[in-house]
Motif scaffolding. Structure first.
Motif, PDB file in Angstrom:
ATOM      1  N   PHE A   1       0.840  -1.206   0.000  1.00  0.00           N
ATOM      2  CA  PHE A   1       0.000   0.000   0.000  1.00  0.00           C
ATOM      3  C   PHE A   1       0.874   1.254   0.000  1.00  0.00           C
ATOM      4  N   THR A   2       0.530   2.179  -0.848  1.00  0.00           N
ATOM      5  CA  THR A   2       1.224   3.471  -0.897  1.00  0.00           C
ATOM      6  C   THR A   2       0.205   4.558  -0.575  1.00  0.00           C
ATOM      7  N   PRO A   3       0.436   5.319   0.488  1.00  0.00           N
ATOM      8  CA  PRO A   3      -0.535   6.382   0.811  1.00  0.00           C
ATOM      9  C   PRO A   3      -0.562   7.426  -0.303  1.00  0.00           C
ATOM     10  N   PRO A   4      -1.699   8.091  -0.433  1.00  0.00           N
ATOM     11  CA  PRO A   4      -1.784   9.104  -1.490  1.00  0.00           C
ATOM     12  C   PRO A   4      -0.762  10.212  -1.263  1.00  0.00           C
ATOM     13  N   SER A   5      -0.277  10.731  -2.356  1.00  0.00           N
ATOM     14  CA  SER A   5       0.702  11.809  -2.255  1.00  0.00           C
ATOM     15  C   SER A   5      -0.012  13.126  -1.985  1.00  0.00           C
ATOM     16  N   ALA A   6       0.749  14.094  -1.527  1.00  0.00           N
ATOM     17  CA  ALA A   6       0.200  15.431  -1.282  1.00  0.00           C
ATOM     18  C   ALA A   6      -0.264  16.013  -2.609  1.00  0.00           C
ATOM     19  N   PRO A   7      -1.280  16.872  -2.569  1.00  0.00           N
ATOM     20  CA  PRO A   7      -1.742  17.471  -3.819  1.00  0.00           C
ATOM     21  C   PRO A   7      -0.619  18.241  -4.510  1.00  0.00           C
ATOM     22  N   ALA A   8      -0.644  18.180  -5.809  1.00  0.00           N
ATOM     23  CA  ALA A   8       0.361  18.907  -6.584  1.00  0.00           C
ATOM     24  C   ALA A   8       0.119  20.407  -6.448  1.00  0.00           C
ATOM     25  N   VAL A   9       1.174  21.160  -6.349  1.00  0.00           N
ATOM     26  CA  VAL A   9       1.090  22.609  -6.247  1.00  0.00           C
ATOM     27  C   VAL A   9       1.852  23.206  -7.426  1.00  0.00           C
ATOM     28  N   ILE A  10       1.234  24.158  -8.069  1.00  0.00           N
ATOM     29  CA  ILE A  10       1.922  24.832  -9.159  1.00  0.00           C
ATOM     30  C   ILE A  10       3.053  25.646  -8.550  1.00  0.00           C
ATOM     31  N   ALA A  11       4.264  25.374  -8.967  1.00  0.00           N
ATOM     32  CA  ALA A  11       5.435  25.979  -8.330  1.00  0.00           C
ATOM     33  C   ALA A  11       5.933  27.231  -9.036  1.00  0.00           C
ATOM     34  N   THR A  12       5.166  27.727  -9.999  1.00  0.00           N
ATOM     35  CA  THR A  12       5.583  28.944 -10.675  1.00  0.00           C
ATOM     36  C   THR A  12       4.454  29.965 -10.617  1.00  0.00           C
ATOM     37  N   LEU A  13       4.827  31.201 -10.702  1.00  0.00           N
ATOM     38  CA  LEU A  13       3.862  32.285 -10.748  1.00  0.00           C
ATOM     39  C   LEU A  13       3.179  32.270 -12.108  1.00  0.00           C
ATOM     40  N   SER A  14       1.871  32.457 -12.138  1.00  0.00           N
ATOM     41  CA  SER A  14       1.158  32.421 -13.421  1.00  0.00           C
ATOM     42  C   SER A  14       1.700  33.504 -14.350  1.00  0.00           C
ATOM     43  N   PRO A  15       1.706  33.243 -15.645  1.00  0.00           N
ATOM     44  CA  PRO A  15       2.176  34.262 -16.591  1.00  0.00           C
ATOM     45  C   PRO A  15       1.376  35.564 -16.493  1.00  0.00           C
ATOM     46  N   PHE A  16       0.070  35.461 -16.221  1.00  0.00           N
ATOM     47  CA  PHE A  16      -0.752  36.667 -16.078  1.00  0.00           C
ATOM     48  C   PHE A  16      -0.243  37.540 -14.935  1.00  0.00           C
ATOM     49  N   LEU A  17      -0.054  36.929 -13.745  1.00  0.00           N
ATOM     50  CA  LEU A  17       0.412  37.710 -12.593  1.00  0.00           C
ATOM     51  C   LEU A  17       1.840  38.197 -12.790  1.00  0.00           C
ATOM     52  N   SER A  18       2.670  37.356 -13.366  1.00  0.00           N
ATOM     53  CA  SER A  18       4.049  37.763 -13.625  1.00  0.00           C
ATOM     54  C   SER A  18       4.069  39.003 -14.510  1.00  0.00           C
ATOM     55  N   ASN A  19       3.288  38.990 -15.577  1.00  0.00           N
ATOM     56  CA  ASN A  19       3.209  40.125 -16.478  1.00  0.00           C
ATOM     57  C   ASN A  19       2.613  41.345 -15.774  1.00  0.00           C
ATOM     58  N   LEU A  20       1.559  41.135 -15.013  1.00  0.00           N
ATOM     59  CA  LEU A  20       0.880  42.223 -14.330  1.00  0.00           C
ATOM     60  C   LEU A  20       1.789  42.921 -13.321  1.00  0.00           C
ATOM     61  N   PHE A  21       2.570  42.137 -12.604  1.00  0.00           N
ATOM     62  CA  PHE A  21       3.425  42.687 -11.555  1.00  0.00           C
ATOM     63  C   PHE A  21       4.769  43.192 -12.070  1.00  0.00           C
ATOM     64  N   GLY A  22       5.058  42.960 -13.339  1.00  0.00           N
ATOM     65  CA  GLY A  22       6.335  43.408 -13.888  1.00  0.00           C
ATOM     66  C   GLY A  22       7.424  42.357 -13.803  1.00  0.00           C
ATOM     67  N   GLY A  23       7.051  41.103 -13.713  1.00  0.00           N
ATOM     68  CA  GLY A  23       8.007  40.007 -13.678  1.00  0.00           C
ATOM     69  C   GLY A  23       7.994  39.283 -12.350  1.00  0.00           C
ATOM     70  N   PRO A  24       8.551  38.074 -12.316  1.00  0.00           N
ATOM     71  CA  PRO A  24       8.528  37.274 -11.088  1.00  0.00           C
ATOM     72  C   PRO A  24       9.363  37.869  -9.959  1.00  0.00           C
ATOM     73  N   ASP A  25      10.273  38.760 -10.292  1.00  0.00           N
ATOM     74  CA  ASP A  25      11.104  39.377  -9.252  1.00  0.00           C
ATOM     75  C   ASP A  25      10.586  40.741  -8.815  1.00  0.00           C
ATOM     76  N   ALA A  26       9.372  41.095  -9.255  1.00  0.00           N
ATOM     77  CA  ALA A  26       8.769  42.364  -8.836  1.00  0.00           C
ATOM     78  C   ALA A  26       8.625  42.385  -7.321  1.00  0.00           C
ATOM     79  N   ARG A  27       8.796  43.558  -6.757  1.00  0.00           N
ATOM     80  CA  ARG A  27       8.808  43.712  -5.308  1.00  0.00           C
ATOM     81  C   ARG A  27       7.407  43.987  -4.770  1.00  0.00           C
ATOM     82  N   LEU A  28       7.030  43.197  -3.755  1.00  0.00           N
ATOM     83  CA  LEU A  28       5.800  43.422  -3.012  1.00  0.00           C
ATOM     84  C   LEU A  28       6.180  43.825  -1.600  1.00  0.00           C
ATOM     85  N   VAL A  29       5.392  44.701  -0.992  1.00  0.00           N
ATOM     86  CA  VAL A  29       5.684  45.193   0.356  1.00  0.00           C
ATOM     87  C   VAL A  29       4.473  44.935   1.250  1.00  0.00           C
ATOM     88  N   ASN A  30       4.717  44.952   2.568  1.00  0.00           N
ATOM     89  CA  ASN A  30       3.591  44.848   3.496  1.00  0.00           C
ATOM     90  C   ASN A  30       3.643  45.981   4.511  1.00  0.00           C
TER      91      ASN A  30
END
Length: 126
Positions: free
Chosen positions: A3-32
């Motif tokens: 028996f093999t237990p089910p694996s953890a759900p897959a997670v998309i490990a990259t930022l969506s192209p839409f958000l990447s473009n919207l924010f100015g690239g994956p290295d765009a700076r977000l602040v809190n």
């Protein structure tokens, strides 16, 4: 077969192209509101809500506490969810003061990506 237990759900490990473009690239700076910074790519694998808002907008100021409550509930439930403020404020001081009421990230006020994002999202008024 063993028996093999089910694996953890897959997670998309990259930022969506839409958000990447919207924010100015994956290295765009977000602040809190605590002065911390992350890059946009830290949002990979999460559902991201965009919040176009401003401190001078009465309906926005009334809605923000409700959105904060929802956000806190999502975080307590460990839901992969994040909000990013795309500010419509007219000056940095107002932006910083208003962000102080929000527990989520924001496109940096001084970033060209903030103004560009408002245009890409066709935000003409709030």
């Amino acid at each position: 077969w063993p028996f093999t237990p089910p694996s953890a759900p897959a997670v998309i490990a990259t930022l969506s192209p839409f958000l990447s473009n919207l924010f100015g690239g994956p290295d765009a700076r977000l602040v809190n509101n605590q002065g911390k910074e992350v890059t946009a790519k830290s949002l990979a694998g999460q559902v991201v809500a965009l919040y176009a808002s401003a401190s001078w907008c009465g309906p926005c100021r009334q809605f923000t506490p409700q959105l904060v409550n929802f956000y806190v509930q999502m975080k307590q439930a460990k839901t992969p969810f994040e909000i990013v403020l795309v500010s419509c404020d007219r000056d940095k001081g107002s932006f910083q003061s208003y962000l102080g009421h929000m527990p989520w990230w924001a496109l940096d006020y001084d970033s060209d990506a903030r103004e560009e994002a408002l245009g890409k999202l066709s935000v003409q008024g709030i």
